[in-house]
Write a protein that holds these residues in place. Sequence first.
Motif, mmCIF file in Angstrom:
data_model
loop_
_atom_site.group_PDB
_atom_site.id
_atom_site.type_symbol
_atom_site.label_atom_id
_atom_site.label_comp_id
_atom_site.label_asym_id
_atom_site.label_seq_id
_atom_site.Cartn_x
_atom_site.Cartn_y
_atom_site.Cartn_z
ATOM 1 N N PHE A 144 67.252 23.624 22.980
ATOM 2 C CA PHE A 144 66.322 22.498 23.144
ATOM 3 C C PHE A 144 64.989 22.825 22.509
ATOM 4 O O PHE A 144 64.296 23.745 22.906
ATOM 5 C CB PHE A 144 66.147 22.141 24.625
ATOM 6 C CG PHE A 144 67.152 21.115 25.060
ATOM 7 C CD1 PHE A 144 68.480 21.473 25.273
ATOM 8 C CD2 PHE A 144 66.806 19.782 25.183
ATOM 9 C CE1 PHE A 144 69.431 20.531 25.614
ATOM 10 C CE2 PHE A 144 67.752 18.829 25.534
ATOM 11 C CZ PHE A 144 69.064 19.194 25.748
ATOM 12 N N THR A 145 64.649 22.024 21.493
ATOM 13 C CA THR A 145 63.302 22.045 20.987
ATOM 14 C C THR A 145 62.629 20.793 21.543
ATOM 15 O O THR A 145 62.918 20.382 22.675
ATOM 16 C CB THR A 145 63.281 22.165 19.444
ATOM 17 O OG1 THR A 145 61.935 22.151 19.012
ATOM 18 C CG2 THR A 145 64.071 21.072 18.746
ATOM 19 N N SER A 146 61.764 20.139 20.786
ATOM 20 C CA SER A 146 60.965 19.021 21.298
ATOM 21 C C SER A 146 60.417 18.259 20.102
ATOM 22 O O SER A 146 60.343 18.809 18.993
ATOM 23 C CB SER A 146 59.819 19.614 22.117
ATOM 24 O OG SER A 146 58.754 18.706 22.227
ATOM 25 N N ALA A 187 70.044 22.377 17.548
ATOM 26 C CA ALA A 187 68.937 22.113 18.473
ATOM 27 C C ALA A 187 68.799 20.609 18.688
ATOM 28 O O ALA A 187 68.931 19.828 17.754
ATOM 29 C CB ALA A 187 67.642 22.682 17.907
ATOM 30 N N VAL A 188 68.517 20.243 19.934
ATOM 31 C CA VAL A 188 68.214 18.854 20.274
ATOM 32 C C VAL A 188 66.699 18.748 20.407
ATOM 33 O O VAL A 188 66.068 19.587 21.054
ATOM 34 C CB VAL A 188 68.889 18.457 21.603
ATOM 35 C CG1 VAL A 188 68.491 17.051 22.017
ATOM 36 C CG2 VAL A 188 70.403 18.576 21.482
ATOM 37 N N TYR A 239 81.609 20.598 12.237
ATOM 38 C CA TYR A 239 81.082 20.970 10.909
ATOM 39 C C TYR A 239 79.556 20.795 10.861
ATOM 40 O O TYR A 239 78.969 20.689 9.804
ATOM 41 C CB TYR A 239 81.770 20.124 9.827
ATOM 42 C CG TYR A 239 81.694 20.739 8.442
ATOM 43 C CD1 TYR A 239 82.163 22.035 8.204
ATOM 44 C CD2 TYR A 239 81.158 20.037 7.370
ATOM 45 C CE1 TYR A 239 82.086 22.607 6.946
ATOM 46 C CE2 TYR A 239 81.074 20.595 6.098
ATOM 47 C CZ TYR A 239 81.543 21.887 5.900
ATOM 48 O OH TYR A 239 81.464 22.451 4.650
ATOM 49 N N ILE A 240 78.939 20.778 12.022
ATOM 50 C CA ILE A 240 77.473 20.668 12.091
ATOM 51 C C ILE A 240 76.927 21.971 12.655
ATOM 52 O O ILE A 240 77.288 22.369 13.773
ATOM 53 C CB ILE A 240 77.032 19.501 13.005
ATOM 54 C CG1 ILE A 240 77.561 18.172 12.471
ATOM 55 C CG2 ILE A 240 75.509 19.464 13.111
ATOM 56 C CD1 ILE A 240 77.231 16.969 13.350
ATOM 57 N N THR A 241 76.072 22.620 11.889
ATOM 58 C CA THR A 241 75.377 23.791 12.436
ATOM 59 C C THR A 241 74.019 23.915 11.764
ATOM 60 O O THR A 241 73.827 23.487 10.619
ATOM 61 C CB THR A 241 76.220 25.078 12.286
ATOM 62 O OG1 THR A 241 75.671 26.079 13.159
ATOM 63 C CG2 THR A 241 76.255 25.602 10.853
ATOM 64 N N GLY A 242 73.055 24.451 12.509
ATOM 65 C CA GLY A 242 71.689 24.588 11.987
ATOM 66 C C GLY A 242 70.931 23.271 11.970
ATOM 67 O O GLY A 242 69.863 23.175 11.371
ATOM 68 N N ALA A 243 71.461 22.254 12.649
ATOM 69 C CA ALA A 243 70.814 20.934 12.645
ATOM 70 C C ALA A 243 69.841 20.806 13.816
ATOM 71 O O ALA A 243 70.029 21.416 14.869
ATOM 72 C CB ALA A 243 71.865 19.837 12.732
ATOM 73 N N THR A 244 68.818 19.995 13.611
ATOM 74 C CA THR A 244 67.918 19.603 14.695
ATOM 75 C C THR A 244 68.072 18.098 14.857
ATOM 76 O O THR A 244 67.796 17.343 13.924
ATOM 77 C CB THR A 244 66.458 19.956 14.341
ATOM 78 O OG1 THR A 244 66.383 21.375 14.163
ATOM 79 C CG2 THR A 244 65.498 19.536 15.440
ATOM 80 N N ILE A 245 68.557 17.685 16.022
ATOM 81 C CA ILE A 245 68.884 16.274 16.233
ATOM 82 C C ILE A 245 67.731 15.591 16.972
ATOM 83 O O ILE A 245 67.400 15.955 18.109
ATOM 84 C CB ILE A 245 70.193 16.129 17.048
ATOM 85 C CG1 ILE A 245 71.334 16.949 16.419
ATOM 86 C CG2 ILE A 245 70.570 14.659 17.177
ATOM 87 C CD1 ILE A 245 71.810 16.488 15.075
#
Length: 254
Positions: A144-146, A187-188, A239-245
Amino acid sequence: MNWSVGAGLEGQTVVITGATGGIGQAVTHAFAATGARILATDLDQHRLDTLLLEIPGEGHLAMAMDLTSFESQESLMERAVSELGGVHVLVHTAALLLRRSNLDDVTEDDWDAQIDTNLKTTFFLCRRAANEMKKVGRGSIVLFTSQSWWTGGFGGAAVYAASKGGVVSLSRGLARSYGQYGITVNAVAPGQINTPMLLNDLDPAIYEKMREETPLGYVGEPDDVSGVVIFLASKHARYITGATINVSGGYLMY
Ligand SMILES: NC(=O)c1ccc[n+]([C@@H]2O[C@H](COP(=O)([O-])OP(=O)(O)OC[C@H]3O[C@@H](n4cnc5c(N)ncnc54)[C@H](O)[C@@H]3O)[C@@H](O)[C@H]2O)c1
């Protein structure tokens, strides 16, 4: 491929930190509904026990601890392995926000507490979990980011924002290192979500401004986030990695 919402999560062990927090509770309910087995952790055992009574399924565990302690992190992972058969998913929601509207009021203790809880703990917890995931050649880590990683934060959250910027960088670095073992790391980034963390010490005028500036017209609820976490942990996101959603109701668009 099982196209159910929680594809691949049935019977998997999901370690959820911050499980009794606003978002953590919603995430815990959502994973339980997929048929996953949960190891829930937060600071207060009584609140964790109450949460487990509310969720469907059997075999869930709850373990209170201060996650900044490496010994506690070790015990958490050992329990996941010995009692629930491994660590297939780690969802790390636990974090600390100390608002100081005047930057001159930020103390060294404030700095250390937020960077330790939000960033240092995240690295060591992920590394420990990934070492279990490597043994079976797969796993999902959801951090969790922000919105503050992008904006720098509102209402006195500069130090917290710096820690959350670190979480984005860290998620990308971990994704690069662990991809070869079949482990995804994403990361969300919630915008504004109605939880104790958002509301504590927040000027109501800032809250109202945020609501007005959100295209979807409301401040989010924890369930607006939990489905995204289920998606990232499921096979749908394999197939999703390193993403920030970005989950901000359009408050930010990137
Ligand atoms: N609510 C929002 O608007 C919002 C916005 C952006 C990002 N986030 C992020 O979403 C995540 C969840 O936030 P939330 O709103 O549910 O917060 P919350 O304050 O409701 O929950 C956080 C939980 O983390 C636990 N925790 C804190 N320090 C801990 C420690 N040292 N050891 C163990 N547990 C600890 C707390 O006890 C609490 O239950 C956080 O990472 C937060 O930074 C939230």
